[in-house]
Enzyme design. Structure first.
Site, short mmCIF file in Angstrom:
data_model
loop_
_atom_site.label_atom_id
_atom_site.label_comp_id
_atom_site.label_asym_id
_atom_site.label_seq_id
_atom_site.Cartn_x
_atom_site.Cartn_y
_atom_site.Cartn_z
N LYS A 75 0.82 -1.22 0.00
CA LYS A 75 0.00 0.00 0.00
C LYS A 75 0.85 1.26 0.00
O LYS A 75 0.46 2.26 -0.58
CB LYS A 75 -0.95 0.00 1.22
N LYS A 82 -7.56 -8.87 -7.98
CA LYS A 82 -8.77 -8.95 -7.15
C LYS A 82 -9.67 -7.72 -7.37
O LYS A 82 -9.16 -6.60 -7.51
CB LYS A 82 -8.34 -9.01 -5.68
N LYS A 130 -12.33 -2.68 -3.59
CA LYS A 130 -13.19 -1.49 -3.54
C LYS A 130 -12.40 -0.18 -3.65
O LYS A 130 -12.98 0.84 -3.96
CB LYS A 130 -14.08 -1.51 -2.30
P1 ATP Z 1 -9.35 -2.35 -0.05
O1 ATP Z 1 -9.49 -2.05 -1.52
O2 ATP Z 1 -9.79 -1.26 0.83
O3 ATP Z 1 -8.01 -2.90 0.33
P2 ATP Z 1 -10.82 -4.73 -0.52
O4 ATP Z 1 -11.97 -4.44 -1.42
O5 ATP Z 1 -9.64 -5.37 -1.16
O6 ATP Z 1 -10.42 -3.46 0.28
P3 ATP Z 1 -11.19 -5.72 2.14
O7 ATP Z 1 -12.03 -4.72 2.83
O8 ATP Z 1 -9.74 -5.77 2.44
O9 ATP Z 1 -11.43 -5.66 0.57
O10 ATP Z 1 -11.80 -7.15 2.38
C1 ATP Z 1 -12.75 -7.48 3.34
C2 ATP Z 1 -13.10 -8.92 3.20
O11 ATP Z 1 -13.74 -9.18 1.95
C3 ATP Z 1 -11.88 -9.83 3.24
O12 ATP Z 1 -12.18 -10.97 3.97
C4 ATP Z 1 -11.63 -10.13 1.79
O13 ATP Z 1 -11.00 -11.35 1.60
C5 ATP Z 1 -13.03 -10.12 1.20
N1 ATP Z 1 -12.98 -9.66 -0.18
C6 ATP Z 1 -12.81 -8.39 -0.60
N2 ATP Z 1 -12.77 -8.33 -1.94
C7 ATP Z 1 -12.91 -9.60 -2.37
C8 ATP Z 1 -12.94 -10.21 -3.65
N3 ATP Z 1 -12.81 -9.50 -4.75
N4 ATP Z 1 -13.11 -11.54 -3.72
C9 ATP Z 1 -13.25 -12.26 -2.60
N5 ATP Z 1 -13.21 -11.77 -1.37
C10 ATP Z 1 -13.05 -10.46 -1.24
#
Ligand code: ATP
Ligand code: LTN
Length: 327
Positions: free
Chosen positions: A111, A192, A195
């Site tokens: 990050k 992935k 968000k």
């Molecule tokens: P950020 O972009 O803020 O890092 P993120 O969208 O990657 O966030 P997190 O908030 O870190 O997601 O994830 C929260 C939970 O949702 C975690 O358990 C993560 O594994 C799951 N998750 C998030 N995005 C995905 C995805 N695309 N597929 C499967 N699981 C997800």
């Protein structure tokens, strides 16, 4: 009953990935565990945020949790920033964390490359996460693989504290879905669906409207072989669409592959769009009901009362052991 605790940062609007990979898992767990679901809003400001958008998103996220099936009678739901014990414990834990171990966190390394000025908060973020977990003696912490190292840090800190001061904290275990569907970015299917990604064309937000969802799915990046089968390595785009369909239909991937084996990509995309829209519209209907009804504040007030009492007791025990205060 074992205790489970998890949270999704309000760092961006919730996506289909947040639903399938995060919230849906918690819905499954709510009958098996005593569940604590919170909004780690303090974690969101480790990187720059717009205050108005952040505030709005926090409330929206809680309404979306509920709309996705998180039952307020089976879960304790609260905001991190409203319970001051999280940051207080975080400071005490920081003073028991070695620079070396904090510097090994791979998410920080990733990050910190994205920003010009990296905050100290982004560096110490895993210690605040340890406080979130240890404050409530959580047995299990459902997280994605990228968060496993942070839960392990919480475990190490708990062990260190217990050795020094006598048993105080439970040692938490990460709960990583074994066959949990990982939803990929529609425009970049080897990455992935996240968000906080800058390019939103590859993301489906839970609050996107029908036309936008259809457009995003119809323009998902695929390949030129025009055969539908599941092969994430060589056909990441098609495999992602099959994974999405599987997660929302509750058919396994083999059954989904069979169903679509004679489809062309256009028709496959159309059916994936249909099922995503059906699910998301169902979520949105409940979301609007909850946003308009005052339920969100009711749930958060109730949750805060419960967690404040638990946290206060734990914190007083910690103060006493460390030699702080007058108790
Ligand atoms: P950020 O972009 O803020 O890092 P993120 O969208 O990657 O966030 P997190 O908030 O870190 O997601 O994830 C929260 C939970 O949702 C975690 O358990 C993560 O594994 C799951 N998750 C998030 N995005 C995905 C995805 N695309 N597929 C499967 N699981 C997800
Ligand atoms: N770091 C997590 C969010 C988070 C969390 C927690 C998850 C903050 N504190 C405690 C589980 C338990 C994330 O970015 N997904």
């Amino acid at each position: 009953m074992k205790r489970l605790l998890t949270g999704l940062q309000p760092s961006g609007e919730l996506t289909l990935g947040s639903f399938i990979g995060g919230i849906k898992q918690s819905v499954k767990f709510q009958d098996e565990y005593e569940s604590f679901i919170f909004v780690p809003d303090l974690h969101a400001i480790t990187v720059p945020q717009d205050p108005l958008l952040l505030k709005e998103r926090i409330k929206k996220n809680v309404a979306l949790y509920l709309a996705c099936g998180i039952d307020p009678n089976k879960n304790i739901i609260y905001l991190q920033s409203e319970n001051l014990y999280h940051t207080n414990l975080s400071w005490i834990l920081e003073c028991h964390t070695y620079m070396g171990e904090a510097s090994r966190m791979t998410q920080f390394k990733d990050k910190s490359k994205r920003y010009d000025n990296v905050s100290v908060g982004l560096f110490t973020y895993p210690i605040l996460m340890a406080a979130d977990i240890l404050l409530y003696d959580a047995d299990f912490v459902p997280v994605g693989i990228d968060q496993k190292q942070h839960v392990e840090l919480a475990r190490d800190l708990a062990g260190r504290f217990n050795n020094k001061y006598g048993t105080t904290f439970k040692l938490p275990e990460p709960l990583i879905p074994k066959i949990g569907a990982k939803i990929m970015d529609l425009q970049n299917p080897t990455k992935k669906m996240s968000k906080s990604s800058e390019d939103i064309k590859g993301l489906i937000f839970l609050l996107d409207n029908e036309d936008v969802i259809r457009k995003k799915i119809m323009s998902a990046v695929t390949d030129s072989d025009n055969k539908v089968y599941f092969d994430p390595e060589n056909k990441p785009g098609i495999s992602n669409l099959l994974t999405i369909y599987s997660a929302l239909s509750d058919l396994d991937i083999k059954q989904v592959e069979e169903k679509f084996k004679n489809y062309n990509y256009g028709n496959l995309k159309k059916e994936v769009a249909d099922i995503v829209i059906e699910k998301i519209l169902e979520i949105q209907k409940k979301y609007h009901e909850y946003m308009d009804s005052g339920l969100v504040d009711e749930v958060l007030n109730k949750g805060l009362k419960i967690v404040q009492e638990i946290a206060q007791n734990k914190y007083n025990e910690i103060l006493k052991k460390v030699g702080l205060g007058r108790i």
